[in-house]
Design a protein around this motif. Structure first.
Motif, PDB file in Angstrom:
ATOM      1  N   CYS A  19       0.846  -1.202   0.000  1.00 33.40           N
ATOM      2  CA  CYS A  19       0.000   0.000   0.000  1.00 33.40           C
ATOM      3  C   CYS A  19       0.878   1.247   0.000  1.00 33.40           C
ATOM      4  O   CYS A  19       1.828   1.347   0.768  1.00 33.40           O
ATOM      5  CB  CYS A  19      -0.921   0.006   1.215  1.00 33.40           C
ATOM      6  N   CYS A  21      -0.391   4.381   0.471  1.00 36.67           N
ATOM      7  CA  CYS A  21      -1.061   5.523   1.116  1.00 36.67           C
ATOM      8  C   CYS A  21      -0.091   6.194   2.093  1.00 36.67           C
ATOM      9  O   CYS A  21       0.922   5.613   2.491  1.00 36.67           O
ATOM     10  CB  CYS A  21      -2.354   5.085   1.809  1.00 36.67           C
ATOM     11  N   CYS A  24       0.646   4.143   5.356  1.00 36.13           N
ATOM     12  CA  CYS A  24       1.467   2.943   5.183  1.00 36.13           C
ATOM     13  C   CYS A  24       2.900   3.303   4.798  1.00 36.13           C
ATOM     14  O   CYS A  24       3.850   2.684   5.272  1.00 36.13           O
ATOM     15  CB  CYS A  24       0.840   2.013   4.152  1.00 36.13           C
ATOM     16  N   GLU A 250      -6.072   0.720   9.677  1.00 32.12           N
ATOM     17  CA  GLU A 250      -5.398   1.403   8.563  1.00 32.12           C
ATOM     18  C   GLU A 250      -6.381   2.238   7.764  1.00 32.12           C
ATOM     19  O   GLU A 250      -6.073   3.352   7.339  1.00 32.12           O
ATOM     20  CB  GLU A 250      -4.715   0.351   7.673  1.00 32.12           C
TER      21      GLU A 250
HETATM   22 ZN   LIG Z   1      -2.280   2.094   3.430  1.00 34.84          ZN
END
Ligand SMILES: [Zn+2]
Ligand SMILES: [Zn+2]
Length: 284
Positions: A19, A21, A24, A250
């Motif tokens: 991931c 994002c 993360c 998350e």
């Molecule tokens: Zn993430």
């Protein structure tokens, strides 16, 4: 009693594999306190583990805990049980013959024992480990408490009847650990004013910093999971001396720093809460 947070993530831990994002990426780069493994705590004193997420082996090793005499399971969900093989890693003796295994006592509250027989193969796996001699399974009826090293531990059901929370009592101190699933829970009188309350944060239906809606109002998850706002209501009623929130998902998109800011704003609003991170230790 001393609580050690072995893992503070939820069903989705941080970082998620691949991931990219913001949450993360930061966790991957900086590690703890930004990264979060699955939900589990260890209570030193009674020396009791609660739940075994996938990272359980890694978590115990990180904490320097090489021996676990007793473990309670809160409910059957995968994010709380799928590290079951930890009992082989901790207790198995694969050198001597006959083997000199150690054995952990596994306490299963009434409904958890029943659900383990129906879901995820947990019962079959525990029967296997018990037959090898790695664990001893103890089923608890709902009126039973357990005493360990002078600490009284009372499992009790929350509103979602298949889920248990735990009250630890020692020397006049009271510690509440509710690992997950507080949808529709009304804290009972016997947990009001506890010294420390550890609760799941609840889903961020609204971003706690911007106020913006994150989960569509019609999403079915809002009819099965407590929200962060509902959790705050519970705390305002329960009035613990100290509140610590964990099981941080998350998908909520909140970093450790964001949560510090949320905590500061709530404190200004008269609600003192802190947010757990992996490796955090709290004395009760
Ligand atoms: Zn993430
Ligand atoms: Zn969970």
């Amino acid at each position: 009693m001393r609580v050690e947070f072995l893992g503070t993530g939820g069903a989705l831990t941080i970082p998620r594999p691949g991931c990219s994002c913001r949450i993360c990426a930061q966790a991957r780069e900086r590690g703890v306190p930004y990264s979060r493994t699955g939900p589990s705590v260890f209570v030193h004193g009674p020396d009791v583990l609660i739940d075994t997420p996938e990272e359980s082996k890694f978590q115990l090793d990180r904490a320097g805990i090489g021996r676990v005499e007793a473990c309670f399971y809160s409910h059957w969900h995968p994010d709380h049980v799928m590290g079951r093989r930890v009992w082989e890693a901790l207790n198995g003796d694969f050198v001597h013959w006959p083997p000199r295994h150690r054995r952990t006592r596994i306490y299963l509250p009434q409904q958890v024992a029943e659900d383990f027989r129906s879901y995820l193969g947990s019962w079959a796996h525990f029967e296997y480990m018990a037959s090898v001699g790695l664990v001893e399974i103890v089923e608890l009826r709902d009126d039973q408490t357990v005493e360990r090293n002078g600490v009284r531990i009372t499992p009790f059901r929350v509103a979602q009847r298949y889920v248990y929370a735990f009250l630890f009592e020692h020397g006049g101190k009271r510690l509440l650990i509710a690992p997950d699933e507080l949808y529709q829970w009304q804290p009972p009188d016997f947990v009001h004013g506890v010294d420390v309350a550890i609760l799941p944060m609840g889903l961020a239906e609204f971003d706690p910093l911007s106020g913006e809606r994150r989960i569509p109002a019609e999403h079915p998850v809002l009819r099965s999971e407590a929200t962060f706002r509902q959790t705050q209501e519970m705390l305002r009623r329960m009035r613990p001396k100290r509140a610590i929130l964990t099981h941080i998902e998350e998908i909520d998109g909140l970093s450790h720093d964001d949560l510090q800011e949320v905590g500061a704003r709530l404190a200004a609003d008269g609600l003192a809460v802190s947010f757990a991170y992996d490796t955090m230790v709290v004395d009760v």
